[in-house]
Design a protein around this motif. Structure first.
Motif, PDB file in Angstrom:
ATOM      1  N   SER A 271      -2.605   2.918  -8.608  1.00 54.42           N
ATOM      2  CA  SER A 271      -2.069   4.206  -9.033  1.00 54.42           C
ATOM      3  C   SER A 271      -2.564   4.639 -10.405  1.00 54.42           C
ATOM      4  CB  SER A 271      -0.534   4.154  -9.037  1.00 54.42           C
ATOM      5  OG  SER A 271      -0.077   3.132  -9.908  1.00 54.42           O
ATOM      6  N   GLU A 272      -3.116   3.721 -11.184  1.00 52.34           N
ATOM      7  CA  GLU A 272      -3.458   4.073 -12.554  1.00 52.34           C
ATOM      8  C   GLU A 272      -4.743   4.903 -12.621  1.00 52.34           C
ATOM      9  OE1 GLU A 272      -5.106  -0.159 -11.991  1.00 52.34           O
ATOM     10  OE2 GLU A 272      -3.354   1.008 -11.380  1.00 52.34           O
ATOM     11  N   ASN A 273      -4.825   5.771 -13.622  1.00 47.46           N
ATOM     12  CA  ASN A 273      -6.029   6.559 -13.905  1.00 47.46           C
ATOM     13  C   ASN A 273      -6.105   6.747 -15.419  1.00 47.46           C
ATOM     14  OD1 ASN A 273      -8.326   8.138 -13.292  1.00 47.46           O
ATOM     15  ND2 ASN A 273      -7.133  10.006 -13.506  1.00 47.46           N
ATOM     16  N   PRO A 274      -7.102   6.165 -16.118  1.00 53.73           N
ATOM     17  CA  PRO A 274      -8.280   5.549 -15.511  1.00 53.73           C
ATOM     18  C   PRO A 274      -7.972   4.204 -14.845  1.00 53.73           C
ATOM     19  CG  PRO A 274      -8.324   5.257 -17.876  1.00 53.73           C
ATOM     20  CD  PRO A 274      -7.169   6.164 -17.589  1.00 53.73           C
ATOM     21  N   LEU A 275      -8.837   3.851 -13.889  1.00 55.16           N
ATOM     22  CA  LEU A 275      -8.731   2.580 -13.182  1.00 55.16           C
ATOM     23  C   LEU A 275      -9.493   1.523 -13.980  1.00 55.16           C
ATOM     24  CD1 LEU A 275      -7.979   0.972 -10.591  1.00 55.16           C
ATOM     25  CD2 LEU A 275     -10.175   1.719  -9.656  1.00 55.16           C
ATOM     26  N   THR A 276      -8.831   0.420 -14.311  1.00 54.22           N
ATOM     27  CA  THR A 276      -9.451  -0.623 -15.130  1.00 54.22           C
ATOM     28  C   THR A 276      -9.517  -1.927 -14.345  1.00 54.22           C
ATOM     29  OG1 THR A 276      -8.628   0.396 -17.174  1.00 54.22           O
ATOM     30  CG2 THR A 276      -9.335  -1.907 -17.281  1.00 54.22           C
ATOM     31  N   LEU A 277     -10.707  -2.521 -14.274  1.00 57.42           N
ATOM     32  CA  LEU A 277     -10.907  -3.812 -13.629  1.00 57.42           C
ATOM     33  C   LEU A 277     -11.433  -4.782 -14.680  1.00 57.42           C
ATOM     34  CD1 LEU A 277     -12.719  -2.627 -10.355  1.00 57.42           C
ATOM     35  CD2 LEU A 277     -10.289  -3.127 -10.646  1.00 57.42           C
ATOM     36  N   LEU A 278     -10.625  -5.771 -15.025  1.00 63.76           N
ATOM     37  CA  LEU A 278     -11.006  -6.755 -16.035  1.00 63.76           C
ATOM     38  C   LEU A 278     -11.582  -7.990 -15.365  1.00 63.76           C
ATOM     39  CD1 LEU A 278      -7.896  -6.470 -18.399  1.00 63.76           C
ATOM     40  CD2 LEU A 278     -10.144  -5.384 -18.666  1.00 63.76           C
ATOM     41  N   SER A 279     -12.692  -8.485 -15.901  1.00 65.11           N
ATOM     42  CA  SER A 279     -13.329  -9.700 -15.407  1.00 65.11           C
ATOM     43  C   SER A 279     -13.473  -9.657 -13.884  1.00 65.11           C
ATOM     44  CB  SER A 279     -12.499 -10.928 -15.821  1.00 65.11           C
ATOM     45  OG  SER A 279     -13.197 -12.117 -15.524  1.00 65.11           O
ATOM     46  N   VAL A 280     -14.331  -8.749 -13.419  1.00 63.71           N
ATOM     47  CA  VAL A 280     -14.459  -8.508 -11.977  1.00 63.71           C
ATOM     48  C   VAL A 280     -14.962  -9.742 -11.246  1.00 63.71           C
ATOM     49  CG1 VAL A 280     -14.845  -6.041 -12.250  1.00 63.71           C
ATOM     50  CG2 VAL A 280     -16.799  -7.594 -12.271  1.00 63.71           C
ATOM     51  N   LYS A 281     -14.501  -9.856 -10.002  1.00 62.77           N
ATOM     52  CA  LYS A 281     -14.896 -10.949  -9.118  1.00 62.77           C
ATOM     53  C   LYS A 281     -15.515 -10.358  -7.859  1.00 62.77           C
ATOM     54  CE  LYS A 281     -11.038 -13.763 -10.790  1.00 62.77           C
ATOM     55  NZ  LYS A 281     -10.646 -12.731 -11.775  1.00 62.77           N
ATOM     56  N   GLN A 282     -16.017 -11.218  -7.004  1.00 54.58           N
ATOM     57  CA  GLN A 282     -16.703 -10.740  -5.799  1.00 54.58           C
ATOM     58  C   GLN A 282     -15.782  -9.906  -4.918  1.00 54.58           C
ATOM     59  OE1 GLN A 282     -19.021 -13.679  -3.674  1.00 54.58           O
ATOM     60  NE2 GLN A 282     -18.784 -12.562  -1.754  1.00 54.58           N
ATOM     61  N   GLN A 283     -14.493 -10.262  -4.868  1.00 61.03           N
ATOM     62  CA  GLN A 283     -13.580  -9.505  -4.024  1.00 61.03           C
ATOM     63  C   GLN A 283     -13.306  -8.098  -4.565  1.00 61.03           C
ATOM     64  OE1 GLN A 283     -12.956 -12.513  -5.343  1.00 61.03           O
ATOM     65  NE2 GLN A 283     -10.842 -12.716  -6.082  1.00 61.03           N
ATOM     66  N   ASP A 284     -13.729  -7.835  -5.807  1.00 61.42           N
ATOM     67  CA  ASP A 284     -13.578  -6.485  -6.364  1.00 61.42           C
ATOM     68  C   ASP A 284     -14.704  -5.560  -5.925  1.00 61.42           C
ATOM     69  OD1 ASP A 284     -11.237  -7.074  -7.833  1.00 61.42           O
ATOM     70  OD2 ASP A 284     -12.456  -8.024  -9.398  1.00 61.42           O
ATOM     71  N   MET A 285     -15.718  -6.115  -5.278  1.00 66.36           N
ATOM     72  CA  MET A 285     -16.831  -5.291  -4.824  1.00 66.36           C
ATOM     73  C   MET A 285     -16.365  -4.360  -3.704  1.00 66.36           C
ATOM     74  SD  MET A 285     -20.607  -6.537  -3.547  1.00 66.36           S
ATOM     75  CE  MET A 285     -20.165  -6.794  -1.840  1.00 66.36           C
ATOM     76  N   GLY A 286     -16.999  -3.205  -3.602  1.00 66.00           N
ATOM     77  CA  GLY A 286     -16.661  -2.254  -2.539  1.00 66.00           C
ATOM     78  C   GLY A 286     -16.605  -0.836  -3.061  1.00 66.00           C
ATOM     79  N   GLY A 287     -16.033   0.041  -2.254  1.00 62.70           N
ATOM     80  CA  GLY A 287     -15.946   1.449  -2.611  1.00 62.70           C
ATOM     81  C   GLY A 287     -14.594   1.785  -3.214  1.00 62.70           C
ATOM     82  N   TYR A 288     -14.618   2.512  -4.334  1.00 60.17           N
ATOM     83  CA  TYR A 288     -13.398   2.986  -4.987  1.00 60.17           C
ATOM     84  C   TYR A 288     -13.355   4.504  -4.818  1.00 60.17           C
ATOM     85  CZ  TYR A 288     -12.726  -1.641  -6.951  1.00 60.17           C
ATOM     86  OH  TYR A 288     -12.509  -2.998  -7.096  1.00 60.17           O
ATOM     87  N   THR A 289     -12.440   4.964  -3.972  1.00 58.89           N
ATOM     88  CA  THR A 289     -12.353   6.390  -3.638  1.00 58.89           C
ATOM     89  C   THR A 289     -11.255   7.054  -4.444  1.00 58.89           C
ATOM     90  OG1 THR A 289     -13.140   6.012  -1.381  1.00 58.89           O
ATOM     91  CG2 THR A 289     -11.945   8.047  -1.780  1.00 58.89           C
ATOM     92  N   CYS A 290     -11.644   8.115  -5.140  1.00 65.02           N
ATOM     93  CA  CYS A 290     -10.673   8.920  -5.885  1.00 65.02           C
ATOM     94  C   CYS A 290     -10.230  10.074  -4.994  1.00 65.02           C
ATOM     95  CB  CYS A 290     -11.291   9.452  -7.172  1.00 65.02           C
ATOM     96  SG  CYS A 290     -10.273  10.716  -7.980  1.00 65.02           S
ATOM     97  N   ARG A 291      -8.948  10.159  -4.724  1.00 62.49           N
ATOM     98  CA  ARG A 291      -8.381  11.249  -3.931  1.00 62.49           C
ATOM     99  C   ARG A 291      -7.581  12.180  -4.824  1.00 62.49           C
ATOM    100  NH1 ARG A 291      -6.045   7.825   1.295  1.00 62.49           N
ATOM    101  NH2 ARG A 291      -8.063   7.412   2.290  1.00 62.49           N
ATOM    102  N   ALA A 292      -7.946  13.461  -4.797  1.00 60.26           N
ATOM    103  CA  ALA A 292      -7.217  14.485  -5.553  1.00 60.26           C
ATOM    104  C   ALA A 292      -6.488  15.385  -4.562  1.00 60.26           C
ATOM    105  CB  ALA A 292      -8.175  15.305  -6.407  1.00 60.26           C
ATOM    106  N   GLN A 293      -5.218  15.646  -4.802  1.00 56.61           N
ATOM    107  CA  GLN A 293      -4.433  16.417  -3.844  1.00 56.61           C
ATOM    108  C   GLN A 293      -3.411  17.297  -4.555  1.00 56.61           C
ATOM    109  OE1 GLN A 293      -2.736  14.006  -0.776  1.00 56.61           O
ATOM    110  NE2 GLN A 293      -1.894  15.733   0.375  1.00 56.61           N
ATOM    111  N   ASN A 294      -3.268  18.534  -4.049  1.00 60.33           N
ATOM    112  CA  ASN A 294      -2.179  19.404  -4.480  1.00 60.33           C
ATOM    113  C   ASN A 294      -1.627  20.125  -3.256  1.00 60.33           C
ATOM    114  OD1 ASN A 294      -3.982  21.471  -3.892  1.00 60.33           O
ATOM    115  ND2 ASN A 294      -4.313  22.063  -6.028  1.00 60.33           N
ATOM    116  N   THR A 295      -0.792  21.121  -3.453  1.00 57.70           N
ATOM    117  CA  THR A 295      -0.153  21.804  -2.330  1.00 57.70           C
ATOM    118  C   THR A 295      -1.135  22.594  -1.482  1.00 57.70           C
ATOM    119  OG1 THR A 295       0.324  23.707  -3.767  1.00 57.70           O
ATOM    120  CG2 THR A 295       2.045  22.011  -3.545  1.00 57.70           C
ATOM    121  N   GLU A 296      -2.338  22.860  -1.996  1.00 56.14           N
ATOM    122  CA  GLU A 296      -3.314  23.681  -1.284  1.00 56.14           C
ATOM    123  C   GLU A 296      -4.340  22.865  -0.501  1.00 56.14           C
ATOM    124  OE1 GLU A 296      -2.824  27.126  -1.406  1.00 56.14           O
ATOM    125  OE2 GLU A 296      -1.020  26.276  -2.335  1.00 56.14           O
TER     126      GLU A 296
END
Length: 426
Positions: A271-296
């Protein structure tokens, strides 16, 4: 002044309603009549009027107008055409062209002449007043785009009478919201002073989030950092730290969430923004998708994080051999980053390409390689099939031993790692 919240669809319809309004002035004569104008635009519209007259040919219009992107504007314009060249009984045609472009070789942006080509980006959005015979040359633009930002001029043709008015109207397209919308009606006659009425409405346009923008930085464990602004992917080393920030325009202001997709674990939603990853590991690999949403509505952007790792079997269940027709087929799937290459070795012989006896087919994803080995003819007896995956990060192999007993195949497989290209098989 009233406040009004509208979405873009509703706002675009406003302009077309203006064409249904009846004139609030009584015309004195057909040609050269004063025009009752209704202006729909932003308060920032520059109403600098210009009139040019040439022997019965006169045009009145603003020098410049401003409209917000996605909104609509009605540009008031009136003209007279009492010159003798225009007194014939032929149809009066009007044309709006881009300034600096020859009318004979370029399409019009708006016209009542059905035989004239219309500029592609103006089709369905630009319209000329349908009261041309009454001296109304107003130009209507809906769903204003940045490409509309240019100067325009007006031209009339009636039989042999042809004239391009020297007036130029500059259209500016802005990206601002929360402006004041002004509706102005000007009524004038030959015997009385003009009467001007206007209504102002505070405009708050609601629209869905635009595509999110991701920025951030990669902090190397060895020191130093890499700016990630404008990038869609990066390669990290184990122990590095990563910070990603997501921003999106929209009204109301969109809420932002992150979704992480990887091979090693199910979808997660930090849920946090900015997204912080400390001391990344192999399981942190992949796609990080930012979703923006409002009433429209909603929109999203994905940032890929890669980490170098040695080849390994992606799925044991996807690596095996089975009987197919008179022959047999083997399948092997190896994962690593950078992406591995797969090589087949059968009874000590390297299998490559295709011929009448065998066929090798491979396909790839970002960090996965899958290959199929097909023997088209019967292969009786005991056989050793080695699936070898290698990349710049290392090498591994899967040894499949099977026995062909005509009707069925018995298999057993062993994953065998390679170190620096040296096989541990004994």
């Amino acid at each position: 002044m009233e406040a009004m919240n509208v979405n873009l669809g509703t706002l675009r319809k406003i302009l077309w309603l203006t064409s249904e309004l009846k004139s609030v002035c009584s015309p004195k004569k057909k040609m050269g009549k004063p025009l009752a104008t209704l202006v729909l635009g932003l308060i920032s519209m520059s109403q600098l009027w210009e009139g040019v007259q040439c022997n019965g040919l006169e045009l009145h219009a603003p020098n410049s107008v401003s409209v917000q992107k996605g909104l609509c504007v009605a540009i008031p314009c009136s003209f007279t055409y009492s010159h003798p060249s225009f007194t014939n009984a032929d149809t009066l045609n009007g044309y709006w062209y881009e300034s600096g472009k020859q009318h004979a070789w370029n399409p019009a942006f708006a016209t009542n002449d059905g035989s004239k080509e219309i500029a592609q980006d103006a089709r369905g959005r630009f319209r000329l007043s349908d009261k041309l015979e009454e001296g109304n040359c107003s130009l209507f633009i809906t769903d204003a785009q940045e490409s509309d930002q240019k100067a325009y001029y007006f031209r009339i043709e009636k039989g042999r009478g042809r004239y391009s008015f020297p007036n130029k109207i500059s259209v500016t397209v802005t990206a601002d919201n929360n402006q004041t919308l002004t509706c102005r009606v000007t009524c004038s006659s030959e015997s009385a002073s003009p009467v001007i009425r206007e209504e102002r409405i505070y405009l708050n346009v609601k629209y869905p989030p635009q595509r999110p923008r991701i920025s951030g930085k990669l902090i190397h464990k060895s020191g130093g950092e890499k700016n990630l602004t404008g990038l869609s992917q990066t390669e990290a080393q184990e122990g590095d730290s990563l910070q990603l920030r997501c921003e999106a325009e929209g009204n109301p202001l969109p809420g932002v969430t992150w979704v992480h997709r990887s091979h090693s674990k199910p979808e997660q939603s930090p849920s946090e923004n900015p997204l912080t990853l400390l001391s990344v590991k192999q399981q942190d690999m992949g796609g990080y998708t930012c979703r923006a949403q409002n009433t429209e509505g909603s929109s999203e952007t994905t940032f890929q994080v890669y980490m170098a790792y040695s080849p390994k079997v992606c799925s044991q269940s996807n690596t095996s051999c089975w009987k197919e027709g008179d022959g047999f087929r083997c399948n092997c799937s190896i994962c690593s980053y950078p992406r591995p290459e797969i090589q087949w070795v059968v009874d000590g012989e390297i299998m490559e390409g295709s011929n009448k006896e065998m066929e090798v087919t491979s396909w790839y994803k970002t960090d996965e390689a899958t290959s199929t080995l097909l023997f088209k003819e019967a292969q009786d007896g005991r056989h050793s099939v080695l699936c070898r995956g290698n990349s710049s990060s290392g090498e591994t192999s899967v040894n499949i031993v099977f026995y062909s007993l005509k009707a069925r195949i018995l298999t057993e497989s062993t994953v065998v790692p390679f170190l620096l290209g040296l096989s541990l098989i004994k």
